[in-house]
Design a protein around this motif. Sequence first.
Motif, PDB file in Angstrom:
ATOM      1  N   ILE A  25       2.176   1.772  -3.491  1.00 60.42           N
ATOM      2  CA  ILE A  25       1.104   2.270  -4.363  1.00 60.42           C
ATOM      3  C   ILE A  25       0.778   3.725  -4.020  1.00 60.42           C
ATOM      4  CG2 ILE A  25      -1.318   1.950  -5.033  1.00 60.42           C
ATOM      5  CD1 ILE A  25      -0.902  -1.074  -4.405  1.00 60.42           C
ATOM      6  N   GLU A  26       0.728   4.006  -2.709  1.00 62.53           N
ATOM      7  CA  GLU A  26       0.401   5.369  -2.254  1.00 62.53           C
ATOM      8  C   GLU A  26       1.440   6.367  -2.771  1.00 62.53           C
ATOM      9  OE1 GLU A  26       1.088   6.238   1.860  1.00 62.53           O
ATOM     10  OE2 GLU A  26      -0.830   7.278   2.029  1.00 62.53           O
TER      11      GLU A  26
ATOM     12  N   ASN B 118      -0.277  12.134  -8.866  1.00 65.86           N
ATOM     13  CA  ASN B 118      -1.195  13.219  -8.529  1.00 65.86           C
ATOM     14  C   ASN B 118      -0.491  14.579  -8.598  1.00 65.86           C
ATOM     15  OD1 ASN B 118      -3.697  14.151  -7.718  1.00 65.86           O
ATOM     16  ND2 ASN B 118      -3.101  14.179  -5.559  1.00 65.86           N
TER      17      ASN B 118
ATOM     18  N   ARG C 237      -1.218  17.558 -11.177  1.00 61.17           N
ATOM     19  CA  ARG C 237      -1.584  18.894 -10.692  1.00 61.17           C
ATOM     20  C   ARG C 237      -0.702  19.958 -11.327  1.00 61.17           C
ATOM     21  NH1 ARG C 237      -2.576  18.829  -4.288  1.00 61.17           N
ATOM     22  NH2 ARG C 237      -4.576  17.790  -4.304  1.00 61.17           N
TER      23      ARG C 237
ATOM     24  N   ALA D 251       0.840  -1.204   0.000  1.00 66.39           N
ATOM     25  CA  ALA D 251       0.000   0.000   0.000  1.00 66.39           C
ATOM     26  C   ALA D 251       0.874   1.253   0.000  1.00 66.39           C
ATOM     27  CB  ALA D 251      -0.913  -0.005   1.211  1.00 66.39           C
TER      28      ALA D 251
ATOM     29  N   LEU E   8       0.961   6.778  -6.497  1.00 65.94           N
ATOM     30  CA  LEU E   8      -0.241   7.564  -6.804  1.00 65.94           C
ATOM     31  C   LEU E   8      -0.040   9.044  -6.457  1.00 65.94           C
ATOM     32  CD1 LEU E   8      -3.210   5.287  -5.671  1.00 65.94           C
ATOM     33  CD2 LEU E   8      -2.535   5.859  -7.987  1.00 65.94           C
ATOM     34  N   SER E   9       0.640   9.293  -5.324  1.00 64.75           N
ATOM     35  CA  SER E   9       0.880  10.690  -4.922  1.00 64.75           C
ATOM     36  C   SER E   9       1.735  11.404  -5.952  1.00 64.75           C
ATOM     37  CB  SER E   9       1.590  10.741  -3.571  1.00 64.75           C
ATOM     38  OG  SER E   9       0.797  10.150  -2.616  1.00 64.75           O
TER      39      SER E   9
END
Lengths: 390, 110
Positions: free
Chosen positions: B72-73, B80, B84, B69, B76-77
Amino acid sequence: MKSRLCISAIALILAIAIWLPLLHLFFRPDIGDLGLEKGVSRIADQLAAHHLQIWTNPDLRNRELAQMRQLNPEWDFMSRTFLVMALASIALRDESRIPQCLETIDLVIENTLLIEQEDGFQDFLLGYGYADNWKVQPPKSIFVDGEISLMIGARRMVADRADYQHLMAERIGNMVAQMTLSPVLSAESYPDECWVFCNTIALAAIRLGDVLDHSNHSEFLREWVETAKLHLVEPQSGLLISAYAVDGTPLPNGPGPEGTSIWMACHMLQVVDGAFAQDQYQRAKAQLGRSLLGFGYSREWPRAFAGVMDIDSGPIVPFVEASASASGLALLGAAGFSDKKYLRQLMTSLNIAGFPTRKNGTLCYQASNPVGDAVLLYALVQGPLWEKAK
Amino acid sequence: MKQFLHSGFVRLAIVVVMAYVIVSLCGLREHVSILSGVDESGTMHLVFGLIYILSYAASLVLAPALFLAAIIETTLSKVNVLSRKGQEGRRLGCSELRERQRLRAPEHAP
């Protein structure tokens, strides 16, 4: 902040979804450890070493067996049967181990016969075995007679012993006479309580007797199977029920099929009627055999047939309805029918939840007891004995 | 890497693994015999057995999932942040263009 939390939640869900289906790969046994090939697998060898240690060390033996007897004397007795069957199979798989295996087999049989002689057959039964409402007089338990005959038969299949020949023939004669008195050809294990588990063991012992002594009970065995198909099969599942009265009426403590009975019955019936045994195994697998994320297990009761948790079923895992006892005996069913996939799944579960402990070349499962370990040992070496008996 | 190591998931996974290592080193595995159905020796035996089983299950199921996790986190961050930046860049690009057009407009006016 909100988007970060959202990312964390997605990451956790994804991680669990990825990890759980992979977990079983770390506990899957090698195909060679399943005992489906010739020789004795590493696991079987280590398990056998643990049992030999128990039977060669009197203190350890007294401790281990007393612990089981305290809770259920049947477990002590059954651990002897499965151990003898396993050692006979090991001897047939590896001739160099015949002397060592026979020595322990004889020790087990003689000790069992001595207890039976001194304390009575009820000593191997649960308390209600002492009740006096046995239907057939004089009282005799097919649980004890069947398993002792099977032990002696297994021993004689490796190397015959003249004194055991008479013992076995006498016991088989008594069992057949007792079974014939019942309309469903079944004898009592407990007062007015017949179990398919015990009666199929008796049938297998009778079959071994035929092979060893050239007697012929084929008509009786055929008749038993025909009667069972008519009166002892639960109509919905097509599986043999577990417990019934001498007249064939299903009993409240096993009115339907149970995993702890049927897997063993399937294996025993392999030497009695191969086609019926195969049919029962396929049905049992469909009704009771399950796998989840690569881990195999067995239910104690079919989905449509709710039962009550008892000393035989052991604890039932909620939601998935897995029974440790039924899963242990499912190992024997899967091994007997060379069901490689299910056997591997069951072993995977055993590896993760059995807590194997290896010490000085021996193996035992912390979550199990000597009867569980003996069932597993026999499952991993079975084959040659039944090949000779077919 | 720094972000990965500072993830709450990694910290929790380390705690779970450490707990399992400690109970194993303390020899609590032998108390798992509470599952065998024949061993009925005392409350502490039961408690130790349960502690070991819980830490074992957590280290098998939870710890690897938490590490995963965290990976993956982190990924993904990063995705992201990049997206942005891209959006901001595009937004900035659009407003600059509009500003230039506005500034140019009076010069071309009749």
